[in-house]
Design a protein around this motif. Sequence first.
Motif, PDB file in Angstrom:
ATOM      1  N   THR A 161       7.346   7.446   1.249  1.00  0.00           N
ATOM      2  CA  THR A 161       6.630   6.182   1.455  1.00  0.00           C
ATOM      3  C   THR A 161       5.133   6.399   1.615  1.00  0.00           C
ATOM      4  OG1 THR A 161       7.019   6.264   3.860  1.00  0.00           O
ATOM      5  CG2 THR A 161       8.619   5.035   2.511  1.00  0.00           C
ATOM      6  N   SER A 162       4.732   7.610   1.986  1.00  0.00           N
ATOM      7  CA  SER A 162       3.314   7.887   2.208  1.00  0.00           C
ATOM      8  C   SER A 162       2.537   8.112   0.918  1.00  0.00           C
ATOM      9  CB  SER A 162       3.155   9.125   3.105  1.00  0.00           C
ATOM     10  OG  SER A 162       3.699   8.900   4.380  1.00  0.00           O
ATOM     11  N   TYR A 163       3.237   8.344  -0.201  1.00  0.00           N
ATOM     12  CA  TYR A 163       2.500   8.717  -1.413  1.00  0.00           C
ATOM     13  C   TYR A 163       3.089   8.141  -2.700  1.00  0.00           C
ATOM     14  CZ  TYR A 163       6.133  12.305  -0.884  1.00  0.00           C
ATOM     15  OH  TYR A 163       7.321  12.950  -0.657  1.00  0.00           O
ATOM     16  N   THR A 164       4.017   7.188  -2.611  1.00  0.00           N
ATOM     17  CA  THR A 164       4.569   6.553  -3.810  1.00  0.00           C
ATOM     18  C   THR A 164       4.611   5.044  -3.630  1.00  0.00           C
ATOM     19  OG1 THR A 164       6.868   6.637  -3.018  1.00  0.00           O
ATOM     20  CG2 THR A 164       6.060   8.545  -4.269  1.00  0.00           C
ATOM     21  N   ASN A 165       4.742   4.352  -4.736  1.00  0.00           N
ATOM     22  CA  ASN A 165       4.963   2.914  -4.702  1.00  0.00           C
ATOM     23  C   ASN A 165       6.459   2.629  -4.604  1.00  0.00           C
ATOM     24  OD1 ASN A 165       2.175   2.307  -5.072  1.00  0.00           O
ATOM     25  ND2 ASN A 165       2.401   2.652  -7.279  1.00  0.00           N
ATOM     26  N   ALA A 166       6.791   1.463  -4.081  1.00  0.00           N
ATOM     27  CA  ALA A 166       8.196   1.080  -3.967  1.00  0.00           C
ATOM     28  C   ALA A 166       8.786   0.800  -5.355  1.00  0.00           C
ATOM     29  CB  ALA A 166       8.323  -0.157  -3.085  1.00  0.00           C
ATOM     30  N   PRO A 167      10.063   1.120  -5.566  1.00  0.00           N
ATOM     31  CA  PRO A 167      10.977   1.794  -4.641  1.00  0.00           C
ATOM     32  C   PRO A 167      10.615   3.271  -4.501  1.00  0.00           C
ATOM     33  CG  PRO A 167      12.051   1.471  -6.750  1.00  0.00           C
ATOM     34  CD  PRO A 167      10.741   0.755  -6.837  1.00  0.00           C
ATOM     35  N   HIS A 168      10.580   3.750  -3.275  1.00  0.00           N
ATOM     36  CA  HIS A 168      10.026   5.062  -2.970  1.00  0.00           C
ATOM     37  C   HIS A 168      11.013   6.187  -3.278  1.00  0.00           C
ATOM     38  CE1 HIS A 168       6.640   3.132  -1.022  1.00  0.00           C
ATOM     39  NE2 HIS A 168       7.484   2.378  -0.336  1.00  0.00           N
ATOM     40  N   CYS A 169      10.538   7.174  -4.041  1.00  0.00           N
ATOM     41  CA  CYS A 169      11.316   8.382  -4.329  1.00  0.00           C
ATOM     42  C   CYS A 169      10.345   9.548  -4.475  1.00  0.00           C
ATOM     43  CB  CYS A 169      12.097   8.266  -5.641  1.00  0.00           C
ATOM     44  SG  CYS A 169      13.298   6.935  -5.724  1.00  0.00           S
TER      45      CYS A 169
END
Length: 334
Positions: free
Chosen positions: A235-243
């Motif tokens: 969640t700190s470095y991706t856009n949703a949906p987070h992977c």
Amino acid sequence: MSLTGALTLAATAAPAVAAADPYTATATGTVFAPNPVQQLGLQTLTDAKDADLPVFAPAYRTVTLTDLDGSGTLTGRYVRVKSGTGAAARATGGAFPAYHRDADQFEQVMGYYWVTTAQRYIQSLGFGGSLRPVNQRQIELRIDQYGGDNSFFRDDKANISLGKGGVDDGEDAEVIVHEYGHSVQDGQVPGFGTTPESGAIGEAFGDYLAVAVSSWATGTPTRTDEACVADWDSTSYTNAPHCLRRLDGDKHYPQDVVGEVHADGEIWSRALWDIRTALGDRRASTLIIEAQFAFAPDTTFAAAAQATVAAARRLYGSAAAGAVTTAFTARGIL
């Protein structure tokens, strides 16, 4: 002394007593299982500087920590925990306090529980029983001893360091188990991962093991995609949906090779995912792990794929070998 006397003494001597197993203690502890994004299905969660916000409350689980040495610390058969921040977690009366994510000790308990769970998963496949043992050594797990948003395994010291940048890596079970995957491969093939392709296989296996273990321990997720790795940490470095990464991507060899082990690992992990889809978790994970004993430290995709096909044939016959061949062929590896 006469021969008769010697035989009499030997016959009456007390039998040797096996040493007591020092790792039989248990204690309760509190963890995420495997992480709050996957458990709650909330893609809007943020780290909020480790704040224990009310939204996290439903994600905490009370679990039993096994294989402890009874000292009251997080020291056990397969892992000993060392923290770089905060006091060491300590159990009293068979229970660790119900630490939450605002306490450094929460990640210590998380690390112990999920490394032990990963080893228990591997043993559930038969390794150490009908199959040879895999990584049944005690490793050192260092919590919050790296300031960046990264974690790593050091083969020269057989330890894992979990970082504290962004979401602390010790809060996401799939990050913990991913790093343990590197320890597993090093235990099977010391020094594994010395080239770009073998390094990519290492990253891919870590991702695969993370998903396999978390689904085995907590059930197939229903609020996020199972193929998504480390939903919470990312969640700190991706856009949703987070992977962090996915196991079900469509990368193909050699067109999509970029020379970076994490990116290229998605080619190998998709093949592992397809093997699991075709054969089921137990047979897939068993043959995938068994095959790794035959890998060289600098193995190539093609050589490792051939070893995996051979393991499938040896363990489960020609039909399973055919399914494995199909998975690697679809990625361009065979």
